[in-house]
Structure formats: C-alpha cells, structure tokens
Design a protein around this motif. Structure first.
Motif, PDB file in Angstrom:
ATOM      1  N   CYS A  37       0.499  -1.351   0.136  1.00  0.00           N
ATOM      2  CA  CYS A  37      -0.389  -0.399   0.563  1.00  0.00           C
ATOM      3  C   CYS A  37       0.335   1.045  -0.175  1.00  0.00           C
ATOM      4  O   CYS A  37       1.345   1.919   0.896  1.00  0.00           O
ATOM      5  N   THR A  38       0.538   1.859  -0.964  1.00  0.00           N
ATOM      6  CA  THR A  38       1.737   3.727  -0.717  1.00  0.00           C
ATOM      7  C   THR A  38       1.139   4.344   0.265  1.00  0.00           C
ATOM      8  O   THR A  38       1.946   5.202   0.755  1.00  0.00           O
ATOM      9  N   ASP A  39       0.254   4.139   0.241  1.00  0.00           N
ATOM     10  CA  ASP A  39      -0.498   5.010   1.879  1.00  0.00           C
ATOM     11  C   ASP A  39       0.232   4.621   3.009  1.00  0.00           C
ATOM     12  O   ASP A  39       0.288   6.194   3.590  1.00  0.00           O
ATOM     13  N   CYS A  40       0.468   3.776   2.643  1.00  0.00           N
ATOM     14  CA  CYS A  40       1.016   3.125   4.442  1.00  0.00           C
ATOM     15  C   CYS A  40       2.291   3.094   3.584  1.00  0.00           C
ATOM     16  O   CYS A  40       2.638   1.697   4.697  1.00  0.00           O
ATOM     17  N   HIS A  79      -6.757   1.731   5.682  1.00  0.00           N
ATOM     18  CA  HIS A  79      -5.378   1.412   6.103  1.00  0.00           C
ATOM     19  C   HIS A  79      -5.397   1.606   7.448  1.00  0.00           C
ATOM     20  O   HIS A  79      -4.729   2.217   7.720  1.00  0.00           O
ATOM     21  N   PRO A 133      -1.278   2.719   9.752  1.00  0.00           N
ATOM     22  CA  PRO A 133      -0.810   3.437   8.379  1.00  0.00           C
ATOM     23  C   PRO A 133       0.247   4.191   8.210  1.00  0.00           C
ATOM     24  O   PRO A 133       1.330   4.451   7.003  1.00  0.00           O
ATOM     25  N   ASN A 134       1.295   3.915   9.281  1.00  0.00           N
ATOM     26  CA  ASN A 134       2.086   4.784   9.389  1.00  0.00           C
ATOM     27  C   ASN A 134       4.134   3.384  10.761  1.00  0.00           C
ATOM     28  O   ASN A 134       3.801   4.080  11.416  1.00  0.00           O
ATOM     29  N   GLN A 188       5.723  14.130   5.789  1.00  0.00           N
ATOM     30  CA  GLN A 188       6.059  14.917   4.222  1.00  0.00           C
ATOM     31  C   GLN A 188       7.126  16.197   4.789  1.00  0.00           C
ATOM     32  O   GLN A 188       7.789  16.329   3.708  1.00  0.00           O
TER      33      GLN A 188
END
Length: 494
Positions: free
Chosen positions: A86-89, A109, A112-113, A123
C-alpha cells in the motif's frame, strides 16, 4: 535471452483469479465496477489484436531459426506469487491475496504509519534528510548473521571439509570437461571458419574451490586474441558474442540461459545438456590467467584452498555474493596469508621471471617456485590449525581500516595506503592510465581489493557502504562464534 510478454504473466494471474471465482459454490456476482472493467478488457484485447502483432514461435516448435525465440516455460509461472503493498502506508506489504488487500482497504489502512511519526512531520522531511537518517540508522544497526551461516560456524568444521573438499578437489579434473570443450569447438568452429579457435577452462571449478552447482567458466579465443586486453569489450568482441548466440540457439546440445553484453566482461550463460553443466562463456583471457595463479598458490600452500572453500561457503550462506565475488574473497584470503608469511607477494613472482607474457599491459605469467625455494613453510592442514587461521582471518577483516588502506596481493604487505598506491605501481600501469584516463584503478569506493594481474581493476568496486558494514558485522560475529565453538570443542575433548 529468455522471453516472456508481460501480458502473458498478467493474463495468467487474471485467469487464475477468474477460475477460482468460477469454482466457488456460491453463484457469481457482478457489480458496476466489474461490468465496466470487463468491457474495457474486451475492448483492449480487440485493439491489441487489431495492431496485427507478430506471432513468435518457441524455439522447440521446429520453426525457422530466425523466427525462434527461447521462451520461459508457461509452467514456471506457477512458482511466481504476487505480493500487494500500500503506497498510502509507506509501501507496507498488506498480503499475498486480493482478499487481504481488500480487507486492508476496508479497514481504512490500519497502521498506516509504521514509523510512529505524525504524517505531517513525515511529509515535511526532505529527501536528503530521509537519506541521511537511513544511512545513520544502517551504521548504528548491527545485522545478525543468517541462521544458515551460524549453523555452519558453530557446527563441526570437520563436516564442512568432509562434505566440500573432496568434491571441490575432484571437480578440478573430470571427463565431462573434455566433452564440453570438444562439443564447444565443434559448435563454434564452423561459425568462424577463417579464424583459429581455442577453448580454455578457468574459474572456481578448475582452481579446486567449486561445487557441483558451480558454473564452468570458458574462454573462447577466436582469432588469436589471447594477448589482447580490453577494459571494456570492443564492438568486434560484442559482434563475435552476438554471432555465437544463434549458433547456440540452433544446437540440440546447448541451451542459452542469458546473454550479458553490458558487463565488464560480456558472457553467454548456457547449459551443456549432455552433461547438465552450466557454462559461462567469455572472450577475455584474464580469467584463465588468474586461475593459473590461484592453482599455483593453492598447491604451494594447501591451507589456502581449505580456507577459501570455507570462506566461499560462508559468503554464500551470508548472502553476500551479490557484492563480494568468490574471486574477491579468495584474494582477501591470499592477502591475509601473505601477511602471515605463508604466501609470497605476487610482484616477487613476476619480477623473478625473465620472460614476461603480457595481456595488454599486464604481466600474466610468474615464477612457479616451490615453498622451500621461497623460504616459506607449508602449514600442516589440521582442523585446529585451519580453524585458528579462519578466526584470525575474520578478526583481521573485522578490524581493517577500509577508508585508509586497501587489500593488495600484488605487494603482499600491510598498511598499503589507498592515496599512495598509484605512485608505487609500475610504469606499465601509469603509462596505460595516462593513455586511458578513464581506466584507472577505482579507489573512491568503500572497499578496495586490487587484482594482482589486471592492476587497474578493483574487484570489490560493487560493494556499497551498507554492504561493507554488513560484511564487517558478519566478520565480528563469526569471530565470536568460532571462539565459542573452539571452547566447546576443548571442553568436550577434556
């Protein structure tokens, strides 16, 4: 080169999923998304076929040789499995099945982090900061030896040599090699009718540190090129390699595995089907010359061969062979034994030879003196002796200062500074580099191990900082484990 259209693999996965849905006991279902996607797939297939794609035949189909292509067998796809991330995770792996991937999305998700940092802060980090943090983390992290390496180290070293040494020694000369040489000559001679052709064996099998799964390295001299040196393969060499490919493709005795043109020494990887031995075929003679040197050193000091068999096996179990080759670790063993006064510096053997045989600017022959003539004592090879030298070997390279010093079997002495090495090399090296400025010894690398014959070649130039740190960590842990196993052995024997 083995071929597979990317669509073949995609179609395989699609059919695999489709068949599993058909086999389900519950009635099949359609949703608006699936209806639209299936329609688009059908339209896409029609567009693809409307382009009149060329039909390529597999090599075994009996078509004309110009149309034949060696394909990856379709049954091999059964061993390839998908993994979803998963790119979001932060590209976290979420499973190997579509059901698990869907469950991850349905649960919005979870985790996720994984680095436990606020997303906003992540970010804001620049790419350089992330890179610096990764490098620092790697430096501080001590990687643990793989289980297979640990098992070998703490196990009875007698078993390693009982299993490996007789096979390695036997593989130096077996009847299959003669068959391979004859078949290769008969195959290639008609393709180069106006050129003299010779075949030379070299590599780990011939030196006496190979295994049954080792490739047989072969140098094919087409047109008396033995003494020609190319830092990078010339167009003529590449054209010869390309001319050889269809000859192998049309043969029933050989199967091409890969053709690697972009390597420093381009090779054809192939399998000789009658013997089942895989072969690496090249057009560069220096590998053969290096093998002659290693064979002499192994015979002069048998301890060298035993240590190289063990360290080669250790390297494979540590999964370090992507960066450190068997030849590289062999040179490191030789250099270590030179520092113990058990092997002569290579330069000494070359200086003592009145007639110098050259490949380009490099001296490839040497005086094959006996240990007594060199004033060197042959070490009696016993388990405690080999183990003691192995422990000292790993200790030496775990404490080696790779930033300042290099491994140099040519001079065979300690503390050879990287910054001064080019000043001390012969005129042959300096003259060659002066004429070819881009072909100097690559010294700005994390690890420098110089080839004692091709003096402008750092055989460990592919080693990264992380790879070097891993190697050093593994060496340190190996020293501890060897010491512990020695203590256990002494306790068992009392």
């Amino acid at each position: 080169i083995l071929q597979m259209n990317p669509l073949t693999m995609e179609a395989h996965f699609f059919l695999e999923t489709l068949n599993s849905m058909v086999r389900m006991s519950t009635p099949p279902q359609l949703d608006p998304y699936l209806t639209d996607l299936l329609e688009r797939i059908v339209v896409g297939i029609e567009k693809y076929l409307d382009k009149n794609p060329t039909y390529v035949l597999p090599i075994e189909s009996g078509a004309a040789s110009s149309e034949c292509v060696p394909f990856v067998p379709l049954k091999e796809l059964q061993s390839i499995k998908r993994t979803f991330s998963c790119t979001d995770c932060t590209n976290r792996i979420v499973g190997t099945s579509i059901a698990k991937a869907v469950a991850h999305l349905w649960e919005n998700h979870p985790k996720p982090n994984p680095n436990a940092q606020p997303p906003q802060q992540q970010q804001q980090q620049s790419k350089q900061e992330k890179r610096r943090a990764q490098v620092k983390a790697r430096q501080e992290m001590v990687l643990q030896l793989p289980k297979k390496a640990k098992a070998m180290i703490v196990g009875d070293i007698t078993n390693v040599f009982k299993d490996k040494y007789p096979i390695a020694d036997k593989l130096k000369v077996i009847p299959e090699y003669k068959i391979i040489e004859q078949d290769l000559f008969k195959l290639l001679a008609p393709a180069f009718p106006r050129k003299e052709l010779r075949v030379y064996k070299f590599g780990s099998r011939i030196t006496g540190i190979g295994t049954r799964s080792s490739d047989l390295d072969l140098f094919v001299d087409i047109g008396n090129t033995f003494h020609t040196f190319e830092h990078r393969a010339s167009k003529e060499t590449i054209s010869k390699l390309r001319a050889m490919r269809p000859v192998f493709c049309n043969s029933h005795d050989w199967r091409i595995i890969n053709v690697i043109e972009q390597a420093r020494v381009p090779i054809i990887k192939t399998c000789h089907l009658p013997t089942g031995i895989e072969c690496d075929i090249c057009l560069n003679s220096l590998g053969f010359c290096n093998t002659n040197l290693l064979k002499y050193l192994f015979e002069s000091q048998p301890l060298t061969q035993y240590m190289c068999i063990y360290v080669k096996n250790w390297l494979e179990r540590c999964k370090l062979t992507e960066q450190i080759s068997t030849y590289s670790i062999t040179l490191m063993v030789i250099y270590f034994l030179q520092l113990q006064g058990l092997l002569p510096p290579i330069m000494f053997l070359q200086l003592d030879k009145s007639f110098k045989q050259l490949v380009g600017p490099w001296i490839v022959n040497f005086a094959q003196k006996s240990p007594s003539e060199l004033g060197i004592q042959q070490v009696e090879v016993t388990v405690p002796v080999v183990k003691g030298y192995l422990k000292a070997f790993f200790l030496y390279y775990s404490n080696f200062n790779y930033e300042l010093f290099m491994v140099c079997p040519l001079f065979g002495k300690g503390d050879i500074e990287i910054k001064n090495i080019e000043k001390t090399l012969s005129n042959r090296y300096s003259s060659y580099v002066l004429a070819n400025p881009d072909c100097s010894l690559q010294l700005r690398k994390p690890m420098v191990v110089q080839d004692p014959i091709q003096l402008n070649h750092n055989v460990t130039k592919a080693v990264t900082r992380y790879g070097l740190q891993t190697f050093v960590d593994y060496c340190q842990q190996t020293v501890v484990l060897l010491e512990e196993s020695s203590t256990d052995w002494r306790q068992r024997s009392t």
